[in-house]
Scaffold this motif. Structure first.
Motif, short mmCIF file in Angstrom:
data_model
loop_
_atom_site.label_atom_id
_atom_site.label_comp_id
_atom_site.label_asym_id
_atom_site.label_seq_id
_atom_site.Cartn_x
_atom_site.Cartn_y
_atom_site.Cartn_z
N UNK A 153 0.84 -1.20 0.00
CA UNK A 153 0.00 0.00 0.00
C UNK A 153 0.87 1.25 0.00
N UNK A 160 1.25 6.73 -6.82
CA UNK A 160 0.20 7.69 -7.12
C UNK A 160 0.56 9.10 -6.68
N UNK B 83 8.67 -2.68 -13.88
CA UNK B 83 9.12 -1.74 -12.84
C UNK B 83 9.99 -0.64 -13.45
N UNK B 88 9.61 2.64 -11.19
CA UNK B 88 9.80 2.16 -9.82
C UNK B 88 11.26 1.81 -9.58
N UNK B 111 0.80 4.47 -15.43
CA UNK B 111 0.15 3.97 -14.23
C UNK B 111 0.29 2.46 -14.26
N UNK B 112 0.29 1.88 -13.06
CA UNK B 112 0.48 0.43 -13.01
C UNK B 112 -0.68 -0.19 -12.24
N UNK B 114 -1.51 -3.76 -10.31
CA UNK B 114 -0.80 -4.92 -9.80
C UNK B 114 -1.69 -6.15 -9.74
N UNK B 116 -2.34 -7.66 -7.02
CA UNK B 116 -3.25 -7.40 -5.90
C UNK B 116 -3.91 -6.06 -6.17
N UNK B 118 -4.55 -3.68 -4.14
CA UNK B 118 -3.92 -2.64 -3.34
C UNK B 118 -4.85 -1.47 -3.08
N UNK B 179 -6.45 3.35 -11.58
CA UNK B 179 -5.29 3.48 -12.46
C UNK B 179 -5.61 4.38 -13.66
#
Lengths: 258, 279
Positions: A153, A160, B83, B88, B111-112, B114, B116, B118, B179
């Motif tokens: 998170x 973001x 990534x 990232x 934007x990514x 995932x 999960x 999240x 996203x």
């Protein structure tokens, strides 16, 4: 119907204490329990009435509650601040955590002789002990809560474009909150415990003092009364914490069961 | 047109080479906005974690608005590729060039999504979508935009729910809405459907395709599901040991019919390459 069912469900927990009370009263009246061991509930009630009329009991409750809450506010806010600092900053944690963990292993009540030497039997002594007692549960659980916030998170928040403040307010603090509440409730228990011990050892007012004085005069029903009031205040503090939990953690699946 | 370089190192002279099928322009089904997608190019990108190199001088050029699927066995470097694309991580050497006309904010270029979802468990569904809208000043506008995004993914009626009461597929749809909130030029998808059941997965694939066709961003889907790759992508890139082992066009019209012989044939080609080289 559902209201009745709810009433019955909530009321069911009180059946056993009420039954015990009745058995106790009857046993005391029949002389099965000697008066100098445990007074009958009605005697305790009479003591409560007498002390209420004189207003003495309210003064003691007020003094004890003031000590408890002030000590809690001091120790809790220091513990929370240090927990935040050490949870958010590796440098801060490296400097202070080892020391705090060492101090934590000293039972704070073992410091009573030292505290009396430092502060005498004034308010400072009791506030110091309460503050020290509540500091560690709040500190440790805040630290733990922050360090166990889901790193996925936090990564999401960074992606973001959240600022550090937004990340803290929107992700880290709410994520740490369940753990902080565990610390809060634990600390409230420690708060009363510490205060009882401190007041019975050295005080000139407060519930603990009232109980110790009653012991001198063999007013055993007042001793029992003060114990019951402690129990009630403890329960009250715990209920307040639960209420806060329900407000702040209403997103949590554990609090969504009606 | 401006070229944004996401690396401190000077860019190599772009030596674009392709293994496998020759690269053709992505077939445009419809053009939503002229500059909705961004093109990007990996130029001799090498990424090493300590002594272990994950990508060995990877070259990949993707035109604006294309849908590229990246497949490969676990540990082949496909997630690292994503990534790097989303910033990232930074490449050890080489460069990644972006070409996005009229892009104002490089942070909102990609934007990514995932595997999960999240989502923030303590924020309502609509507030979770608003996380992607921090560039909007007005609170009312954020709310309005978030609600319309939720409507796009078919969750308008769940705006005020907690994420914990949603199903896995619904959570992933909220993540998709979030996203897409800032209208990214490139949407990177890191096995976003991997944890869903088979039927929800197909629904999500169709949703993804529809939204991609509507909005025209460049989509990069990392997946280990070859069927999903050929069903969705214009082009499938197979990464093996940090290099591109196969680069295959999927020149089939949309909507594609699942189980059609062409899809099966292409799937077979990829699987053969994927498994054949393992022996």
């Amino acid at each position: 119907m559902t209201a009745l069912a709810r009433f019955v469900r909530q009321g069911v927990g009180w059946i056993l204490p009420l039954l015990l009370l009745v058995v106790w009263e009857v046993a005391a009246r029949l002389g099965e329990i000697p008066k100098n061991i445990l007074p009958a509930p009605s005697d305790v009630g009479a003591a409560l009435w007498k002390l209420s009329v004189s207003g003495e009991i309210f003064r003691h409750i007020y003094v004890s509650s003031w000590r408890a809450l002030t000590g809690f506010a001091i120790g809790g806010s220091i513990g929370f601040a240090l927990g935040l600092a050490n949870g958010l900053s590796d440098a801060s944690r490296a400097v202070s955590d080892t020391t705090l963990q060492m101090v934590r292993n000293i039972p704070h009540l073992a410091l009573i002789p030292l505290v009396i030497l430092w502060f005498g039997i004034d308010e400072e002594a009791k506030l110091f002990l309460v503050a020290l007692g509540v500091f560690f549960p709040i500190y440790i659980n805040t630290l733990h809560g922050i360090r166990t916030v889901d790193p996925q998170l936090i990564e999401m928040g960074r992606i973001y474009g959240m600022s550090r403040i937004a990340l803290f307010v929107k992700v880290i603090l709410p994520g740490a909150l369940p753990s902080i509440f565990v610390g809060l409730r634990y600390a409230l228990g420690i708060m009363w415990l510490t205060l009882i011990v401190a007041e019975t050892i050295s005080a000139s007012s407060g519930l603990g003092y009232m109980a110790m004085q009653a012991r001198e005069f063999l007013l055993i029903e007042v001793v029992v009364l003060s114990i019951l009031i402690y129990a009630l205040l403890g329960k009250l503090a715990d209920s307040a914490a639960r209420l806060l939990e329900r407000v702040f953690l209403k997103w949590h699946p554990a609090f969504q069961l009606q | 047109m401006n070229i944004a370089l996401r690396d401190a190192q000077p860019a190599f002279s772009p030596q674009v080479r392709f293994e496998g099928a020759p690269f053709l322009a992505a077939p445009k089904v419809q053009a939503p906005a002229p500059d909705a997608g961004a093109a990007f190019a990996f130029q001799g990108v090498r990424k090493a974690f300590g002594p272990k190199a994950v990508l060995h001088g990877l070259d990949l050029t993707v035109p604006a608005g294309a849908f590229v699927a990246v497949i490969g066995k676990s540990g082949c470097g496909k997630s690292t590729l994503l990534r790097l694309l989303t910033g990232l991580d930074a490449p050890t050497s080489g460069a990644i060039a972006f070409e996005a006309s009229g892009a104002k904010d490089p942070a909102r270029l990609t934007r990514v999504m995932f595997q999960e979802p999240r989502l923030l468990p303590w924020a309502r569904v609509v507030a979770n979508v608003e996380v992607g809208l921090s560039h909007l000043r007005s609170k009312a506008e954020r709310r309005r935009t978030a609600l319309s995004l939720l409507a796009d993914v078919g969750l308008a009626d769940r705006a005020d729910e907690w994420p914990s009461v949603l199903s896995g597929g619904q959570r992933q749809r909220v993540a998709l809405a979030r996203a897409l909130a800032s209208r990214p030029r490139i949407l990177a998808l890191d096995e976003p459907l991997g944890a869903l059941d088979a039927l929800t997965r197909i629904e999500m694939q169709q949703l993804l395709e529809r939204i991609w066709l509507q909005q025209g961003f460049t989509a990069v889907l990392v997946t280990h599901d070859v069927a999903e790759a050929v069903a969705l992508a214009d082009r499938v890139v197979l990464v093996e040991e940090g290099r591109i082992a196969l680069d295959l066009e999927i020149p089939l019209p949309r909507p594609r019919r699942r189980g059609s012989p062409e899809l099966a044939r292409l799937e077979g080609v990829i699987l053969e390459k994927l498994l054949g080289s393992a022996a």
